[in-house]
Design a protein around this motif. Structure first.
Motif, PDB file in Angstrom:
ATOM      1  N   LEU A   1      46.569 -15.180  -0.836  1.00  0.00           N
ATOM      2  CA  LEU A   1      45.595 -15.666   0.154  1.00  0.00           C
ATOM      3  C   LEU A   1      44.537 -16.539  -0.509  1.00  0.00           C
ATOM      4  CD1 LEU A   1      45.216 -12.455   2.341  1.00  0.00           C
ATOM      5  CD2 LEU A   1      46.272 -14.610   3.023  1.00  0.00           C
ATOM      6  N   ASN A   2      44.146 -16.198  -1.722  1.00  0.00           N
ATOM      7  CA  ASN A   2      43.185 -17.028  -2.443  1.00  0.00           C
ATOM      8  C   ASN A   2      43.767 -18.398  -2.765  1.00  0.00           C
ATOM      9  OD1 ASN A   2      40.359 -15.980  -3.680  1.00  0.00           O
ATOM     10  ND2 ASN A   2      41.652 -14.249  -3.100  1.00  0.00           N
ATOM     11  N   THR A   3      45.057 -18.442  -3.037  1.00  0.00           N
ATOM     12  CA  THR A   3      45.708 -19.730  -3.278  1.00  0.00           C
ATOM     13  C   THR A   3      45.606 -20.623  -2.045  1.00  0.00           C
ATOM     14  OG1 THR A   3      47.255 -18.751  -4.868  1.00  0.00           O
ATOM     15  CG2 THR A   3      47.901 -20.841  -3.848  1.00  0.00           C
ATOM     16  N   VAL A   4      45.818 -20.024  -0.872  1.00  0.00           N
ATOM     17  CA  VAL A   4      45.718 -20.791   0.374  1.00  0.00           C
ATOM     18  C   VAL A   4      44.274 -21.219   0.630  1.00  0.00           C
ATOM     19  CG1 VAL A   4      46.106 -20.754   2.857  1.00  0.00           C
ATOM     20  CG2 VAL A   4      47.724 -19.605   1.342  1.00  0.00           C
ATOM     21  N   LEU A   5      43.335 -20.327   0.386  1.00  0.00           N
ATOM     22  CA  LEU A   5      41.918 -20.652   0.575  1.00  0.00           C
ATOM     23  C   LEU A   5      41.503 -21.836  -0.291  1.00  0.00           C
ATOM     24  CD1 LEU A   5      40.496 -17.034   0.725  1.00  0.00           C
ATOM     25  CD2 LEU A   5      40.037 -18.779   2.444  1.00  0.00           C
ATOM     26  N   ARG A   6      41.926 -21.835  -1.520  1.00  0.00           N
ATOM     27  CA  ARG A   6      41.577 -22.942  -2.418  1.00  0.00           C
ATOM     28  C   ARG A   6      42.181 -24.249  -1.927  1.00  0.00           C
ATOM     29  NH1 ARG A   6      42.396 -18.971  -6.429  1.00  0.00           N
ATOM     30  NH2 ARG A   6      44.551 -19.640  -6.726  1.00  0.00           N
ATOM     31  N   ARG A   7      43.419 -24.185  -1.458  1.00  0.00           N
ATOM     32  CA  ARG A   7      44.089 -25.400  -1.008  1.00  0.00           C
ATOM     33  C   ARG A   7      43.461 -25.951   0.269  1.00  0.00           C
ATOM     34  NH1 ARG A   7      49.132 -23.536   0.318  1.00  0.00           N
ATOM     35  NH2 ARG A   7      48.645 -23.510   2.540  1.00  0.00           N
ATOM     36  N   GLU A   8      43.209 -25.089   1.229  1.00  0.00           N
ATOM     37  CA  GLU A   8      42.761 -25.576   2.537  1.00  0.00           C
ATOM     38  C   GLU A   8      41.264 -25.850   2.614  1.00  0.00           C
ATOM     39  OE1 GLU A   8      46.278 -24.031   5.500  1.00  0.00           O
ATOM     40  OE2 GLU A   8      44.243 -23.322   5.841  1.00  0.00           O
ATOM     41  N   PHE A   9      40.473 -25.132   1.819  1.00  0.00           N
ATOM     42  CA  PHE A   9      39.019 -25.313   1.897  1.00  0.00           C
ATOM     43  C   PHE A   9      38.424 -25.986   0.664  1.00  0.00           C
ATOM     44  CE2 PHE A   9      39.702 -21.746   4.845  1.00  0.00           C
ATOM     45  CZ  PHE A   9      39.024 -22.211   5.959  1.00  0.00           C
ATOM     46  N   GLY A  10      39.234 -26.146  -0.392  1.00  0.00           N
ATOM     47  CA  GLY A  10      38.725 -26.765  -1.606  1.00  0.00           C
ATOM     48  C   GLY A  10      37.705 -25.921  -2.334  1.00  0.00           C
ATOM     49  N   VAL A  11      37.766 -24.587  -2.180  1.00  0.00           N
ATOM     50  CA  VAL A  11      36.806 -23.692  -2.827  1.00  0.00           C
ATOM     51  C   VAL A  11      37.341 -23.232  -4.181  1.00  0.00           C
ATOM     52  CG1 VAL A  11      35.814 -22.884  -0.666  1.00  0.00           C
ATOM     53  CG2 VAL A  11      37.792 -21.701  -1.612  1.00  0.00           C
ATOM     54  N   ASP A  12      36.427 -23.029  -5.110  1.00  0.00           N
ATOM     55  CA  ASP A  12      36.789 -22.492  -6.420  1.00  0.00           C
ATOM     56  C   ASP A  12      36.431 -21.012  -6.534  1.00  0.00           C
ATOM     57  OD1 ASP A  12      37.744 -24.952  -7.398  1.00  0.00           O
ATOM     58  OD2 ASP A  12      35.704 -25.603  -7.871  1.00  0.00           O
ATOM     59  N   GLU A  13      35.471 -20.590  -5.746  1.00  0.00           N
ATOM     60  CA  GLU A  13      34.991 -19.209  -5.794  1.00  0.00           C
ATOM     61  C   GLU A  13      36.063 -18.260  -5.262  1.00  0.00           C
ATOM     62  OE1 GLU A  13      30.753 -17.062  -4.636  1.00  0.00           O
ATOM     63  OE2 GLU A  13      31.347 -18.953  -3.721  1.00  0.00           O
ATOM     64  N   PRO A  14      36.304 -17.142  -5.940  1.00  0.00           N
ATOM     65  CA  PRO A  14      37.306 -16.201  -5.436  1.00  0.00           C
ATOM     66  C   PRO A  14      36.814 -15.452  -4.208  1.00  0.00           C
ATOM     67  CG  PRO A  14      36.178 -15.253  -7.318  1.00  0.00           C
ATOM     68  CD  PRO A  14      35.684 -16.669  -7.198  1.00  0.00           C
ATOM     69  N   TYR A  15      37.755 -14.987  -3.408  1.00  0.00           N
ATOM     70  CA  TYR A  15      37.461 -14.127  -2.266  1.00  0.00           C
ATOM     71  C   TYR A  15      38.089 -12.762  -2.539  1.00  0.00           C
ATOM     72  CZ  TYR A  15      35.711 -17.918   0.739  1.00  0.00           C
ATOM     73  OH  TYR A  15      34.971 -18.944   1.273  1.00  0.00           O
ATOM     74  N   PHE A  16      37.270 -11.730  -2.462  1.00  0.00           N
ATOM     75  CA  PHE A  16      37.761 -10.379  -2.700  1.00  0.00           C
ATOM     76  C   PHE A  16      38.273  -9.785  -1.399  1.00  0.00           C
ATOM     77  CE2 PHE A  16      34.867 -11.262  -6.148  1.00  0.00           C
ATOM     78  CZ  PHE A  16      35.570 -10.801  -7.250  1.00  0.00           C
ATOM     79  N   ALA A  17      39.323  -8.964  -1.508  1.00  0.00           N
ATOM     80  CA  ALA A  17      40.028  -8.458  -0.333  1.00  0.00           C
ATOM     81  C   ALA A  17      39.725  -6.989  -0.084  1.00  0.00           C
ATOM     82  CB  ALA A  17      41.531  -8.657  -0.504  1.00  0.00           C
ATOM     83  N   VAL A  18      39.375  -6.680   1.173  1.00  0.00           N
ATOM     84  CA  VAL A  18      39.253  -5.300   1.629  1.00  0.00           C
ATOM     85  C   VAL A  18      40.281  -5.123   2.745  1.00  0.00           C
ATOM     86  CG1 VAL A  18      37.753  -3.528   2.586  1.00  0.00           C
ATOM     87  CG2 VAL A  18      36.786  -5.302   1.097  1.00  0.00           C
ATOM     88  N   PHE A  19      41.264  -4.273   2.521  1.00  0.00           N
ATOM     89  CA  PHE A  19      42.366  -4.124   3.468  1.00  0.00           C
ATOM     90  C   PHE A  19      42.050  -3.082   4.538  1.00  0.00           C
ATOM     91  CE2 PHE A  19      44.337  -6.212  -0.064  1.00  0.00           C
ATOM     92  CZ  PHE A  19      45.333  -7.000   0.505  1.00  0.00           C
ATOM     93  N   SER A  20      42.685  -3.251   5.687  1.00  0.00           N
ATOM     94  CA  SER A  20      42.529  -2.307   6.795  1.00  0.00           C
ATOM     95  C   SER A  20      43.805  -2.319   7.617  1.00  0.00           C
ATOM     96  CB  SER A  20      41.288  -2.654   7.632  1.00  0.00           C
ATOM     97  OG  SER A  20      41.314  -4.003   8.055  1.00  0.00           O
ATOM     98  N   ASN A  21      43.729  -1.807   8.853  1.00  0.00           N
ATOM     99  CA  ASN A  21      44.951  -1.582   9.621  1.00  0.00           C
ATOM    100  C   ASN A  21      45.079  -2.400  10.901  1.00  0.00           C
ATOM    101  OD1 ASN A  21      45.765   0.959   8.008  1.00  0.00           O
ATOM    102  ND2 ASN A  21      43.691   1.417   8.680  1.00  0.00           N
ATOM    103  N   SER A  22      43.989  -2.994  11.349  1.00  0.00           N
ATOM    104  CA  SER A  22      44.033  -3.731  12.605  1.00  0.00           C
ATOM    105  C   SER A  22      42.969  -4.814  12.590  1.00  0.00           C
ATOM    106  CB  SER A  22      43.781  -2.786  13.789  1.00  0.00           C
ATOM    107  OG  SER A  22      42.425  -2.352  13.789  1.00  0.00           O
ATOM    108  N   GLY A  23      43.063  -5.723  13.552  1.00  0.00           N
ATOM    109  CA  GLY A  23      42.081  -6.787  13.631  1.00  0.00           C
ATOM    110  C   GLY A  23      40.681  -6.261  13.864  1.00  0.00           C
TER     111      GLY A  23
END
Length: 524
Positions: free
Chosen positions: A98-120
């Motif tokens: 997901l970070n790879t996609v974020l960098r490509r689509e938004f041009g960001v270098d800063e990482p995004y940390f992931a917190v997982f869950s079960n539903s929207g």
């Protein structure tokens, strides 16, 4: 009554009655691509063309063979699904992808940390909790700093290296000659009063962010929100077509607190901005609000206003993300760089229940991991299928995104032509890619009783969906908070024949509505 029937009717019986009234109370026994099957009275399977797409969850269709294969391989291997408090490599790989996609689509270098869950809805709750946790820690840091400065001022006054002019008391509304004790009490009281204020979220009118205790407070529809309004802090709603209201909300709620500093031997008052706003939450495309697209101008306006008061932006991509709009993130099409972004629905590939909240590195609080958890979040099975889904979407240089954009253009052209041919029936066409809405004009004056009654009782979209299902075996539903708008969210596997079939069905529907044909509308 059989045991099976009794159990079924105990599972939300009112909902079952409503489905029965619409004529859509069938049990689907098989699904593939954009087709669902139920068993008819003669025992044969009846195919139904599914344009609802799991409310946007099925970007790769029902039971995609690649995802089904990954599920079978996982289960056959005997890999544990739930092994909490251990290294979760599959989840880490999802976060990296997901970070790879974020960098490509938004041009960001800063990482995004992931917190997982079960539903929207849960992924929204994570964002709300983390944003408020961040705000509370900022409030504490500010209060600690003010306390430290008060101590320094006391010490300077005590040793004679500073003086306390009457201007300080005047600035705080105290009587002339008030000493440091009175000044300190006033400053401390103001800080404490602001620190006790409840969290404040801002969001767009018409938005839908879930029905859990926190998320429902940001869901604009009063029918969903009002019964639970006392259970959590309230949000301020800003109309998308009048973003001046955002400036008004910020001006009304913005606050400062006094701080004492010693400057060149004189104690002075400095006003510090107080962290008031927890977050601004919005969908890049409002799904349940009628498929309303946030444009680049609105995105820029929101970003600028939020940046001015250090208010993080949470972008809800639960329905619009995962490639549905022609890009992985719909927000990337309008330059809406998120501080938080939520994903769910399609993340599990239509098989697993998976959701994630991505938090920009500069906002992330690692301590949050100690105060928030979820038993089934980040499980190995859902993470494995999420990773498979991402690999399929990213394959061939993102061919799935290009196909979603192309199919969206074709469906939009179909809807636009329908509107041109039936201008008194079709009111508007909205959306992007494979997240489209078709809005109908008010039909409350129809001579057909069923049509008029549906319009008058705000069930028109559901009645129309029932007609399409019964007569044409096409499945879709209206958007929950704008029931005169039908949603269309098929998968990227949509075929020419399936598009032609929809065209035929919608033209028949439009003719029925135009002709106010009661018999045809209630057929089936």
């Amino acid at each position: 009554m059989s045991t099976a029937t009794a159990e079924f009717e105990l599972a939300e019986p009112m909902m079952l009655q409503w489905l029965t009234a619409l004529g859509v109370d069938v049990e689907f026994v098989r699904g593939e691509g954009n087709t669902l099957y139920f068993v008819g009275p003669d025992g044969a399977e009846v195919p139904v063309l599914d344009y609802a797409g799991g409310y946007g969850s099925l970007i790769l269709g029902h039971n995609h063979p690649g995802i089904v294969g990954a599920a079978r391989e996982f289960l056959d291997a005997g890999t544990p699904v739930l092994a909490q408090a251990s290294r979760q490599t599959a989840a880490s790989r999802v976060a990296t992808a997901l970070n790879t996609v974020l960098r490509r689509e938004f041009g960001v270098d800063e990482p995004y940390f992931a917190v997982f869950s079960n539903s929207g809805a849960e992924s929204i709750e994570v964002a709300l909790k983390h944003a408020e946790f961040d705000r509370v820690l900022k409030v504490k840091a500010l209060a600690d700093g003010i306390t430290e400065h008060l101590g320094a001022a006391r010490a300077a006054l005590a040793d004679g290296t500073a003086v306390l002019p009457d201007a300080v008391a005047a600035a705080l509304g105290l009587a002339p000659g008030s000493g440091i004790d009175a000044v300190a009490a006033e400053v401390g009281g103001r800080v404490a009063a602001l620190a006790a204020r409840p969290s404040l979220f801002i969001t767009l009118a018409g938005g839908f962010h879930g029905k859990l205790v926190g998320s429902v407070q940001l869901t604009h529809n009063p029918a969903f929100r009002t019964p639970f309004a006392t259970m959590a802090p309230q949000a301020r709603f800003v109309p998308l077509d009048r973003l001046d209201a955002l400036d008004e909300v910020i001006a009304q709620e913005r606050a400062t607190v006094p701080d004492l500093v010693v400057d060149d031997g004189v104690v002075t008052v400095v006003e510090r901005d107080f962290p008031v706003f927890s977050a601004f939450v919005l969908e890049a495309i409002q799904g349940e609000g009628g498929i309303r697209v946030v444009d680049r101008a609105a995105a820029d306006r929101i970003k600028a206003a939020c940046a001015a008061v250090d208010c993080p932006v949470v972008v809800d991509e639960i329905q619009s993300g995962m490639g549905r709009t022609g890009a992985f993130f719909a927000g990337s099409l309008i330059g809406l760089v998120p501080d938080y972004v939520t994903l769910a629905k399609g993340l599990g590939g239509g098989i697993a229940k998976a959701a994630v909240t991505l938090v920009r590195g500069g906002r992330y609080r690692p301590e949050f991991e100690l105060v928030h958890s979820s038993t089934f979040a980040k499980d190995t099975f859902s993470s494995t299928l999420a990773l498979t889904t991402l690999e399929l979407l990213e394959a061939d240089g993102g061919a799935a995104y290009r196909r979603a954009a192309d199919l969206g253009e074709r469906l939009t052209a179909l809807f636009t032509a329908l509107r041109a041919d039936f201008p008194d029936v079709v009111k508007d066409v909205r959306g992007k890619g494979l997240m489209l809405g078709l809005e109908f004009h008010d039909q409350s004056a129809s001579a057909a009783p069923s049509i008029a009654q549906a319009a008058l009782t705000d069930t028109f979209g559901y009645a129309v969906a029932g007609y399409l299902f019964r007569v044409h075996r096409i499945r879709t539903f209206p958007t929950a908070s704008a029931t005169t708008t039908l949603r269309f969210e098929p998968s990227v596997l949509l075929t020419d024949a399936e598009i032609a079939r929809l065209d035929t069905a919608l033209r028949a529907l439009a003719a029925v509505l135009r002709d106010q044909d009661e018999e045809a509308f209630t057929a089936g």
